[in-house]
Write a protein that holds these residues in place. Structure first.
Motif, PDB file in Angstrom:
ATOM      1  N   LEU A 226       0.835  -1.204   0.000  1.00  0.00           N
ATOM      2  CA  LEU A 226       0.000   0.000   0.000  1.00  0.00           C
ATOM      3  C   LEU A 226       0.875   1.261   0.000  1.00  0.00           C
ATOM      4  O   LEU A 226       0.668   2.176  -0.800  1.00  0.00           O
ATOM      5  N   VAL A 227       1.854   1.296   0.890  1.00  0.00           N
ATOM      6  CA  VAL A 227       2.758   2.449   0.971  1.00  0.00           C
ATOM      7  C   VAL A 227       3.513   2.632  -0.338  1.00  0.00           C
ATOM      8  O   VAL A 227       3.626   3.746  -0.858  1.00  0.00           O
ATOM      9  N   LEU A 228       4.028   1.532  -0.890  1.00  0.00           N
ATOM     10  CA  LEU A 228       4.790   1.630  -2.135  1.00  0.00           C
ATOM     11  C   LEU A 228       3.910   2.062  -3.300  1.00  0.00           C
ATOM     12  O   LEU A 228       4.339   2.851  -4.146  1.00  0.00           O
TER      13      LEU A 228
ATOM     14  N   GLY B 258      -1.689  -7.989  -1.860  1.00  0.00           N
ATOM     15  CA  GLY B 258      -0.555  -7.128  -2.164  1.00  0.00           C
ATOM     16  C   GLY B 258      -0.767  -6.309  -3.419  1.00  0.00           C
ATOM     17  O   GLY B 258      -0.545  -5.093  -3.434  1.00  0.00           O
ATOM     18  N   LEU B 259      -1.216  -6.959  -4.479  1.00  0.00           N
ATOM     19  CA  LEU B 259      -1.496  -6.231  -5.721  1.00  0.00           C
ATOM     20  C   LEU B 259      -2.646  -5.250  -5.535  1.00  0.00           C
ATOM     21  O   LEU B 259      -2.611  -4.120  -6.029  1.00  0.00           O
ATOM     22  N   GLY B 260      -3.667  -5.680  -4.813  1.00  0.00           N
ATOM     23  CA  GLY B 260      -4.797  -4.799  -4.541  1.00  0.00           C
ATOM     24  C   GLY B 260      -4.385  -3.577  -3.738  1.00  0.00           C
ATOM     25  O   GLY B 260      -4.799  -2.451  -4.044  1.00  0.00           O
ATOM     26  N   ALA B 261      -3.551  -3.775  -2.728  1.00  0.00           N
ATOM     27  CA  ALA B 261      -3.081  -2.659  -1.907  1.00  0.00           C
ATOM     28  C   ALA B 261      -2.228  -1.698  -2.730  1.00  0.00           C
ATOM     29  O   ALA B 261      -2.359  -0.470  -2.591  1.00  0.00           O
ATOM     30  N   ALA B 262      -1.372  -2.224  -3.587  1.00  0.00           N
ATOM     31  CA  ALA B 262      -0.551  -1.360  -4.443  1.00  0.00           C
ATOM     32  C   ALA B 262      -1.439  -0.556  -5.393  1.00  0.00           C
ATOM     33  O   ALA B 262      -1.213   0.644  -5.607  1.00  0.00           O
ATOM     34  N   PHE B 263      -2.440  -1.205  -5.956  1.00  0.00           N
ATOM     35  CA  PHE B 263      -3.374  -0.521  -6.851  1.00  0.00           C
ATOM     36  C   PHE B 263      -4.136   0.581  -6.116  1.00  0.00           C
ATOM     37  O   PHE B 263      -4.272   1.708  -6.615  1.00  0.00           O
ATOM     38  N   VAL B 264      -4.636   0.269  -4.935  1.00  0.00           N
ATOM     39  CA  VAL B 264      -5.365   1.262  -4.138  1.00  0.00           C
ATOM     40  C   VAL B 264      -4.452   2.439  -3.793  1.00  0.00           C
ATOM     41  O   VAL B 264      -4.846   3.602  -3.888  1.00  0.00           O
ATOM     42  N   GLY B 265      -3.210   2.142  -3.405  1.00  0.00           N
ATOM     43  CA  GLY B 265      -2.259   3.202  -3.087  1.00  0.00           C
ATOM     44  C   GLY B 265      -2.006   4.115  -4.283  1.00  0.00           C
ATOM     45  O   GLY B 265      -2.016   5.347  -4.155  1.00  0.00           O
TER      46      GLY B 265
END
Length: 122
Positions: free
Chosen positions: A45-47, A108-115
């Motif tokens: 998410l942070v990244l 992980g992919l979902g969190a990166a996308f949301v971020g």
């Protein structure tokens, strides 16, 4: 100079990873590695947020080196994820091993996308 930013981020990320992992895992009485899962999803998410901010010109590249490479690099852990998944499979907890892989990749992919989407929206 970049290596100092990486070191500074890692100095914070590594202890935070350990403390978060222990804190989360202590709250769950299961073989599923919730602590590692949590730090990896938070790191994604942070990244994602940071990469999006840099891409859209809202943050400098130096911040990506400090937080992305240093902090997130030390916070997240692919090696522990791999080891814990292997340990689950070898101990007969194959469902938990498979769930760890699928949930980690999807979350992980979902969190990166949301971020990244949040960064674009801001």
């Amino acid at each position: 100079m970049n290596w100092l930013l990486v070191v500074a981020g890692a100095v914070v990320g590594a202890p935070l990873r350990y403390l978060t992992d222990r804190s989360v895992q202590a709250r769950h009485d299961t073989v599923f590695p919730w602590g590692t899962f949590a730090v990896n999803v938070i790191g994604c998410l942070v990244l994602g947020l940071l990469s999006g901010a840099v891409t859209f010109g809202a943050a400098p590249r130096s911040l990506q080196v400090l937080l992305g490479t240093g902090f997130c690099g030390a916070l997240t852990t692919y090696s522990t994820f791999s080891y814990e998944t292997l340990r689950l499979a070898e101990s007969g907890a194959r469902f938990f091993a498979a769930a760890n892989v699928v949930a980690s990749v999807v979350a992980g992919l979902g969190a990166a996308f949301v971020g990244a989407a949040l960064a674009q929206a801001l």
